[in-house]
Motif scaffolding. Structure first.
Motif, PDB file in Angstrom:
ATOM      1  N   VAL A 185       0.832  -1.203   0.000  1.00 22.76           N
ATOM      2  CA  VAL A 185       0.000   0.000   0.000  1.00 22.76           C
ATOM      3  C   VAL A 185       0.869   1.257   0.000  1.00 22.76           C
ATOM      4  CG1 VAL A 185      -1.640   1.333   1.378  1.00 22.76           C
ATOM      5  CG2 VAL A 185      -1.996  -1.110   1.048  1.00 22.76           C
ATOM      6  N   ARG A 186       2.005   1.197   0.681  1.00 23.11           N
ATOM      7  CA  ARG A 186       2.876   2.365   0.781  1.00 23.11           C
ATOM      8  C   ARG A 186       3.823   2.504  -0.404  1.00 23.11           C
ATOM      9  NH1 ARG A 186       1.220   6.074   3.992  1.00 23.11           N
ATOM     10  NH2 ARG A 186       3.387   6.796   4.234  1.00 23.11           N
ATOM     11  N   PHE A 187       3.903   1.473  -1.269  1.00 20.39           N
ATOM     12  CA  PHE A 187       4.806   1.526  -2.415  1.00 20.39           C
ATOM     13  C   PHE A 187       4.351   2.550  -3.441  1.00 20.39           C
ATOM     14  CE2 PHE A 187       6.745  -3.023  -2.421  1.00 20.39           C
ATOM     15  CZ  PHE A 187       7.548  -2.659  -1.354  1.00 20.39           C
ATOM     16  N   PRO A 188       5.286   3.065  -4.268  1.00 18.99           N
ATOM     17  CA  PRO A 188       4.873   3.770  -5.489  1.00 18.99           C
ATOM     18  C   PRO A 188       4.139   2.806  -6.415  1.00 18.99           C
ATOM     19  CG  PRO A 188       7.179   4.193  -4.967  1.00 18.99           C
ATOM     20  CD  PRO A 188       6.731   3.118  -4.049  1.00 18.99           C
ATOM     21  N   ALA A 189       3.356   3.359  -7.332  1.00 17.67           N
ATOM     22  CA  ALA A 189       2.484   2.537  -8.176  1.00 17.67           C
ATOM     23  C   ALA A 189       3.264   1.489  -8.959  1.00 17.67           C
ATOM     24  CB  ALA A 189       1.694   3.440  -9.132  1.00 17.67           C
ATOM     25  N   GLU A 190       4.431   1.863  -9.511  1.00 20.56           N
ATOM     26  CA  GLU A 190       5.166   0.908 -10.341  1.00 20.56           C
ATOM     27  C   GLU A 190       5.725  -0.252  -9.527  1.00 20.56           C
ATOM     28  OE1 GLU A 190       7.847   4.399  -9.301  1.00 20.56           O
ATOM     29  OE2 GLU A 190       5.807   4.057 -10.032  1.00 20.56           O
ATOM     30  N   LEU A 191       6.146   0.012  -8.288  1.00 17.97           N
ATOM     31  CA  LEU A 191       6.627  -1.058  -7.433  1.00 17.97           C
ATOM     32  C   LEU A 191       5.480  -1.887  -6.869  1.00 17.97           C
ATOM     33  CD1 LEU A 191       9.550   0.539  -5.380  1.00 17.97           C
ATOM     34  CD2 LEU A 191       9.695  -1.188  -7.178  1.00 17.97           C
ATOM     35  N   ALA A 192       4.356  -1.257  -6.589  1.00 20.15           N
ATOM     36  CA  ALA A 192       3.217  -1.973  -6.017  1.00 20.15           C
ATOM     37  C   ALA A 192       2.713  -3.057  -6.963  1.00 20.15           C
ATOM     38  CB  ALA A 192       2.088  -1.001  -5.687  1.00 20.15           C
ATOM     39  N   THR A 193       2.658  -2.748  -8.263  1.00 26.69           N
ATOM     40  CA  THR A 193       2.196  -3.744  -9.237  1.00 26.69           C
ATOM     41  C   THR A 193       3.133  -4.940  -9.278  1.00 26.69           C
ATOM     42  OG1 THR A 193       1.213  -2.001 -10.587  1.00 26.69           O
ATOM     43  CG2 THR A 193       1.597  -4.127 -11.647  1.00 26.69           C
ATOM     44  N   SER A 194       4.423  -4.683  -9.307  1.00 33.12           N
ATOM     45  CA  SER A 194       5.399  -5.774  -9.337  1.00 33.12           C
ATOM     46  C   SER A 194       5.336  -6.614  -8.071  1.00 33.12           C
ATOM     47  CB  SER A 194       6.805  -5.198  -9.518  1.00 33.12           C
ATOM     48  OG  SER A 194       7.781  -6.207  -9.435  1.00 33.12           O
ATOM     49  N   ALA A 195       5.238  -5.953  -6.920  1.00 30.47           N
ATOM     50  CA  ALA A 195       5.195  -6.680  -5.658  1.00 30.47           C
ATOM     51  C   ALA A 195       3.910  -7.487  -5.518  1.00 30.47           C
ATOM     52  CB  ALA A 195       5.320  -5.706  -4.482  1.00 30.47           C
ATOM     53  N   MET A 196       2.787  -6.927  -5.946  1.00 30.26           N
ATOM     54  CA  MET A 196       1.523  -7.643  -5.852  1.00 30.26           C
ATOM     55  C   MET A 196       1.545  -8.905  -6.703  1.00 30.26           C
ATOM     56  SD  MET A 196      -1.483  -7.785  -4.514  1.00 30.26           S
ATOM     57  CE  MET A 196      -1.821  -6.139  -3.877  1.00 30.26           C
ATOM     58  N   GLN A 197       2.107  -8.799  -7.907  1.00 30.95           N
ATOM     59  CA  GLN A 197       2.197  -9.968  -8.771  1.00 30.95           C
ATOM     60  C   GLN A 197       3.116 -11.023  -8.162  1.00 30.95           C
ATOM     61  OE1 GLN A 197       4.206  -9.549 -12.642  1.00 30.95           O
ATOM     62  NE2 GLN A 197       2.443 -10.554 -13.558  1.00 30.95           N
ATOM     63  N   TRP A 198       4.206 -10.581  -7.552  1.00 27.61           N
ATOM     64  CA  TRP A 198       5.140 -11.533  -6.963  1.00 27.61           C
ATOM     65  C   TRP A 198       4.524 -12.247  -5.767  1.00 27.61           C
ATOM     66  CZ3 TRP A 198       7.612 -13.028  -2.620  1.00 27.61           C
ATOM     67  CH2 TRP A 198       8.747 -13.837  -2.781  1.00 27.61           C
ATOM     68  N   THR A 199       3.819 -11.528  -4.899  1.00 29.90           N
ATOM     69  CA  THR A 199       3.308 -12.127  -3.672  1.00 29.90           C
ATOM     70  C   THR A 199       2.135 -13.059  -3.903  1.00 29.90           C
ATOM     71  OG1 THR A 199       1.931 -10.152  -3.297  1.00 29.90           O
ATOM     72  CG2 THR A 199       4.082 -10.238  -2.192  1.00 29.90           C
ATOM     73  N   THR A 200       1.513 -13.046  -5.080  1.00 26.36           N
ATOM     74  CA  THR A 200       0.444 -14.007  -5.374  1.00 26.36           C
ATOM     75  C   THR A 200       0.980 -15.259  -6.049  1.00 26.36           C
ATOM     76  OG1 THR A 200      -0.007 -12.794  -7.415  1.00 26.36           O
ATOM     77  CG2 THR A 200      -1.400 -12.310  -5.515  1.00 26.36           C
ATOM     78  N   GLY A 201       2.249 -15.299  -6.373  1.00 30.15           N
ATOM     79  CA  GLY A 201       2.835 -16.455  -7.017  1.00 30.15           C
ATOM     80  C   GLY A 201       2.752 -16.354  -8.520  1.00 30.15           C
ATOM     81  N   SER A 202       3.863 -16.067  -9.180  1.00 29.07           N
ATOM     82  CA  SER A 202       3.831 -15.858 -10.623  1.00 29.07           C
ATOM     83  C   SER A 202       5.157 -16.301 -11.236  1.00 29.07           C
ATOM     84  CB  SER A 202       3.580 -14.383 -10.952  1.00 29.07           C
ATOM     85  OG  SER A 202       3.656 -14.157 -12.346  1.00 29.07           O
ATOM     86  N   LEU A 203       5.073 -16.812 -12.466  1.00 31.84           N
ATOM     87  CA  LEU A 203       6.259 -17.189 -13.233  1.00 31.84           C
ATOM     88  C   LEU A 203       6.571 -16.165 -14.320  1.00 31.84           C
ATOM     89  CD1 LEU A 203       5.414 -20.973 -13.579  1.00 31.84           C
ATOM     90  CD2 LEU A 203       7.323 -20.032 -12.280  1.00 31.84           C
ATOM     91  N   TYR A 204       5.843 -15.069 -14.326  1.00 36.07           N
ATOM     92  CA  TYR A 204       5.998 -14.064 -15.378  1.00 36.07           C
ATOM     93  C   TYR A 204       7.369 -13.386 -15.289  1.00 36.07           C
ATOM     94  CZ  TYR A 204       5.329  -9.784 -18.049  1.00 36.07           C
ATOM     95  OH  TYR A 204       5.474  -8.759 -18.941  1.00 36.07           O
ATOM     96  N   GLY A 205       8.002 -13.236 -16.453  1.00 31.31           N
ATOM     97  CA  GLY A 205       9.233 -12.458 -16.527  1.00 31.31           C
ATOM     98  C   GLY A 205      10.465 -13.112 -15.942  1.00 31.31           C
ATOM     99  N   ARG A 206      10.452 -14.417 -15.753  1.00 33.51           N
ATOM    100  CA  ARG A 206      11.652 -15.072 -15.232  1.00 33.51           C
ATOM    101  C   ARG A 206      12.768 -14.997 -16.266  1.00 33.51           C
ATOM    102  NH1 ARG A 206       8.767 -14.915 -11.455  1.00 33.51           N
ATOM    103  NH2 ARG A 206      10.134 -13.112 -11.336  1.00 33.51           N
ATOM    104  N   ASN A 207      14.002 -14.872 -15.785  1.00 30.99           N
ATOM    105  CA  ASN A 207      15.157 -14.812 -16.685  1.00 30.99           C
ATOM    106  C   ASN A 207      16.246 -15.738 -16.165  1.00 30.99           C
ATOM    107  OD1 ASN A 207      16.743 -13.270 -14.696  1.00 30.99           O
ATOM    108  ND2 ASN A 207      15.345 -11.603 -15.202  1.00 30.99           N
ATOM    109  N   TRP A 208      17.245 -15.948 -17.004  1.00 30.10           N
ATOM    110  CA  TRP A 208      18.262 -16.932 -16.648  1.00 30.10           C
ATOM    111  C   TRP A 208      19.068 -16.576 -15.401  1.00 30.10           C
ATOM    112  CZ3 TRP A 208      17.527 -21.541 -17.915  1.00 30.10           C
ATOM    113  CH2 TRP A 208      17.061 -21.923 -19.166  1.00 30.10           C
ATOM    114  N   PRO A 209      19.451 -15.307 -15.171  1.00 31.11           N
ATOM    115  CA  PRO A 209      20.158 -15.022 -13.916  1.00 31.11           C
ATOM    116  C   PRO A 209      19.368 -15.428 -12.673  1.00 31.11           C
ATOM    117  CG  PRO A 209      20.433 -13.194 -15.433  1.00 31.11           C
ATOM    118  CD  PRO A 209      19.436 -14.123 -16.068  1.00 31.11           C
ATOM    119  N   GLU A 210      18.051 -15.183 -12.674  1.00 29.18           N
ATOM    120  CA  GLU A 210      17.225 -15.605 -11.538  1.00 29.18           C
ATOM    121  C   GLU A 210      17.175 -17.124 -11.425  1.00 29.18           C
ATOM    122  OE1 GLU A 210      14.081 -11.841 -11.711  1.00 29.18           O
ATOM    123  OE2 GLU A 210      13.463 -13.842 -12.355  1.00 29.18           O
TER     124      GLU A 210
END
Length: 354
Positions: A185-210
């Motif tokens: 809730v306290r994040f800026p909009a661009e970080l909030a979207t990324s964090a929300m997607q991550w905390t629900t469990g997602s495989l989107y945007g995975r890359n080889w370094p990760e």
């Protein structure tokens, strides 16, 4: 004549060996089936999308053969996502199996004892600082260990039995989830979207370094879990029997618990806290293959990979909702199945219509 003179004490031994042999063969058959299904799903996942190709062409592109455009699409965009699903699914399933044995509770899993909540907290906190993506696995591991410390502290102060720690774990999980939501809730909009997607469990945007960072650590930790499976089997006999066989039950259980928490936290770092996989896959494997062994632990890893990869295929190519996180699919599929399992095992009171 020998069979006629066999005593009741000696007669069952061949039958016990035969039963163990049948159980082992059944497990190996299920492992072979799961491996074939996994290869087929991998080929489908690599070949399906806006750039369509056959399963054979997709597997050839993965090896660097065939059309250069196909090789680029498969190796740079699709393969990291598929490999992430395979590794994280196996890690979560193995972690759930080990936790259920250590806690002697069929409802124990990283989801219910607060480990995935702690991993989410650590990773979200790292996202808030704008740190490199490569630091997220370490942050998730630290968050999982934080949850374990909170759980252990509450249990130690109240002298709580191991079988009841799941209740405390649920409280820890919800408290950490509330902290994560507050940060989002306290994040800026661009970080909030990324964090929300991550905390629900997602495989989107995975890359080889990760994949190399978290996946390599998951593979090493899972290998440690397999190597220590014999100690878990001895601990299953009870603390007195384990002590008589030369183990220190408290010390070994602590090390096994730390190993399992690290495995679950690293898997959550790769995909986010994907629900249901760690809780339900061990139950399904017990229904298919029977009591836990090294072979059933391997089957657990395979089934976890199959479940997560097939759920991701549903998200990408079947369901009409675009951008749905894979964690939402596993939770939706898992809730009714787990309810049926609890009813089947008699954990819910049965209605008497007579």
């Amino acid at each position: 004549m020998t069979a006629l003179l066999a005593t009741p004490e000696t007669a069952p031994a061949p039958r016990r060996r035969s039963a163990r042999s049948r159980a082992r063969n059944r497990t190996l058959v299920w492992c072979a089936i799961a491996a074939v299904v996994l290869v087929a799903l991998t080929g489908i996942a690599l070949g399906t999308g806006q750039v369509k190709m056959s399963v054979w062409d997709a597997l050839r592109a993965l090896a660097g053969l065939g059309d250069p455009g196909d090789v680029l699409v498969v190796r740079q965009f699709r393969a990291p996502r598929v490999v992430s699903a395979l590794i994280a699914g196996a890690g979560l399933a193995v972690a759930g199996s080990m936790l259920q044995r250590l806690f002697r509770n069929p409802l124990a899993s990283p989801d219910t004892i607060g480990v995935t909540g702690g991993a989410s907290f650590g990773a979200t906190l790292m996202l808030a600082t704008g740190a490199s993506q490569a630091m997220i696995p370490l942050a998730a591991l630290g968050g999982g260990l934080l949850a374990a410390l909170l759980l252990g502290g509450f249990a130690w102060r109240s002298r709580m039995a191991v079988t009841r720690l799941v209740l405390v774990g649920l409280a820890v999980q919800q408290g950490l989830a509330a902290a994560v939501n507050l940060m989002i809730v306290r994040f800026p909009a661009e970080l909030a979207t990324s964090a929300m997607q991550w905390t629900t469990g997602s495989l989107y945007g995975r890359n080889w370094p990760e994949v190399w960072a978290a996946g390599g650590a998951i593979a090493l930790t899972a290998a440690g879990a397999f190597l220590m499976n014999r100690r878990v089997s001895v601990l299953d006999l009870g603390d007195d029997s384990a002590g008589g066989l030369g183990l220190n039950p408290n010390r070994d259980r602590l090390w096994l618990l730390l190993l399992t928490i690290a495995l679950a936290s690293l898997a959550a770092a790769l995909t986010g806290p994907v629900a249901f996989v760690a809780l339900a896959v061990p139950h399904l494997v017990r229904l298919l293959a029977g009591p836990p062994t090294v072979a059933t632990l391997a089957l657990t890893a395979l089934v976890g990979s199959v479940l997560l990869l097939s759920s991701d295929l549903l998200v990408l190519h079947v369901l009409p909702v675009h951008g749905l996180p894979v964690g939402a699919v596993t939770a939706t599929l898992g809730a009714p199945w787990l309810l049926w399992l609890m009813i089947r095992q008699g954990r819910l009171p049965q209605r008497n219509d007579s």
